[in-house]
Design an enzyme around this catalytic site. Structure first.
Site, PDB file in Angstrom:
ATOM      1  N   SER A  13       0.859  -1.177   0.000  1.00  0.00           N
ATOM      2  CA  SER A  13       0.000   0.000   0.000  1.00  0.00           C
ATOM      3  C   SER A  13       0.899   1.231   0.000  1.00  0.00           C
ATOM      4  CB  SER A  13      -0.933  -0.040   1.225  1.00  0.00           C
ATOM      5  OG  SER A  13      -1.824   1.053   1.233  1.00  0.00           O
ATOM      6  N   HIS A  40      -2.653  -0.982  -3.463  1.00  0.00           N
ATOM      7  CA  HIS A  40      -3.855  -0.167  -3.357  1.00  0.00           C
ATOM      8  C   HIS A  40      -3.747   1.041  -4.278  1.00  0.00           C
ATOM      9  CE1 HIS A  40      -4.752  -1.899   0.893  1.00  0.00           C
ATOM     10  NE2 HIS A  40      -5.172  -2.687  -0.074  1.00  0.00           N
ATOM     11  N   ASP A 132      -3.742  -4.619   6.064  1.00  0.00           N
ATOM     12  CA  ASP A 132      -4.082  -5.382   4.863  1.00  0.00           C
ATOM     13  C   ASP A 132      -3.006  -6.434   4.593  1.00  0.00           C
ATOM     14  OD1 ASP A 132      -6.428  -3.891   4.210  1.00  0.00           O
ATOM     15  OD2 ASP A 132      -5.102  -2.249   3.657  1.00  0.00           O
TER      16      ASP A 132
END
Length: 344
Positions: A13, A40, A132
């Site tokens: 991310s 992401h 995540d």
């Protein structure tokens, strides 16, 4: 696709591009593997990640199309606003429900790989915020795969690596530039704890299917965990709590998924949004009340005009109070509330 070929899944991310470049630079040209990457991304812009990584990678990098056959020595990058999933020799590109507020989802990719390929999977978590990838790594580990995270001290954002290290048995914690070379010598674990593996496989299959096309209620998500009093911030559907060895996460009956920090962050955003909506409504009410007061005054009804003017002043004062509350309010997130838990 050969049975000996590795399936390498990578998630990152914030700060992840630099880590990805370091990782692909170190991939051996002869590596017997296919690599799949989820970073992401904003859903509103084209991703240039394949072009960026192609400069440094020893083999092709591309955005796959739905149904593409998986080729060896190829790097597949998730497209914006689409989940990247694996299904027995093929790539699936789907717009199923978001997980942890994102599509593509790192956990959805990891879970689909674990479901289809078991011990052939290597899961890698790089730089990023919140947690995540932790749930997906847990599934990979439980189904016999190998887990790897970037050294938190090297990551630009260390929350994702720290979360994985605190919640999952991690096989390798390395600098990003050392990961590629290490893939060539990895061995499948000699012994794998497969207790409750059937349940893990079934749930991984269920959630992979949900990531593909939703329809979570009909597929039985409400039986996958314990019902909670909480509702989904995205669609207001009821949430079930899923326990993965102490890692708690949630999924609603339409399919949206959250870990605890992600759910808290989303709820905080909704609270702030509600504040702003209330403030706007009060300002609109004040304007309408003032306009009505002016109209009544022009018509000679001064007593009624005074009442409307008084109500307008009250609405204006309440709006200002809400504005001051918003400006004073200290922002809290899932990351800063759960950060200490992750580093224990």
């Amino acid at each position: 696709m050969r049975d000996s070929e590795r399936i390498v899944v990578v998630g990152c991310s914030a700060g992840g591009v630099e880590s990805l470049i370091a990782l692909v630079k170190g991939l051996p040209p002869e590596l017997d593997a296919s690599v799949f990457i989820v970073q992401h991304l904003s859903p509103n812009y084209r991703s240039a990640l394949p072009e960026i990584l192609s400069v440094h990678a020893p083999f092709p990098v591309k955005h796959p199309a739905d149904g593409d056959h998986i080729e060896p020595r190829t790097i597949y990058v998730a497209s914006p606003d689409h989940h990247l999933l694996l299904d027995n020799g093929h790539v699936l590109i789907k717009r199923g429900p978001k997980e942890n507020r994102f599509r593509p989802s790192i956990d959805a990719l990891f879970r689909s790989a674990a479901y289809s390929y078991g011990a052939r999977v290597v899961g890698i978590v790089l730089s990023g915020a919140l947690d995540d990838g932790t749930s997906g790594l847990w599934s990979i580990k439980r189904l016999g795969g190998i887990t790897m995270v970037q050294l938190p001290t090297e990551a630009a954002f260390d929350s994702m690596p720290l979360s994985a290290l605190s919640q999952v048995e991690i096989d390798h914690c390395l600098a990003a530039h050392d990961m590629g070379a290490s893939l060539d010598s990895l061995q499948v674990p000699a012994q794998v704890d497969t207790s409750n593996a059937i349940t893990v496989v079934e749930r991984a299959g269920l959630e992979t299917s949900i990531a593909g096309d939703g329809d979570a209620f009909r597929k039985g998500i409400m039986k996958a965990g314990e019902l909670t009093p909480f509702t989904c911030p995205e669609c207001h559907g009821v949430l079930v709590q899923i326990d993965e060895g102490g890692l708690l996460r949630y999924r609603c009956h339409t399919g949206h998924g959250y870990t605890r920090p992600a759910l808290l962050s989303e709820l905080v955003e909704k609270i702030e949004e509600t504040y702003w909506i209330s403030m706007r409504s009060l300002e609109e009410a004040a304007m309408l009340l003032e306009h009505t007061a002016d109209t009544l005054s022009e018509q000679g009804n001064s007593s009624a005009a005074a009442l409307f003017h008084e109500e307008a002043c009250i609405a204006t004062a309440e709006s200002r109070e809400l504005r001051e509350t918003l400006l004073r309010r200290k922002r809290f997130t899932g990351e800063n509330l759960f950060g200490e838990e992750k580093t224990d």
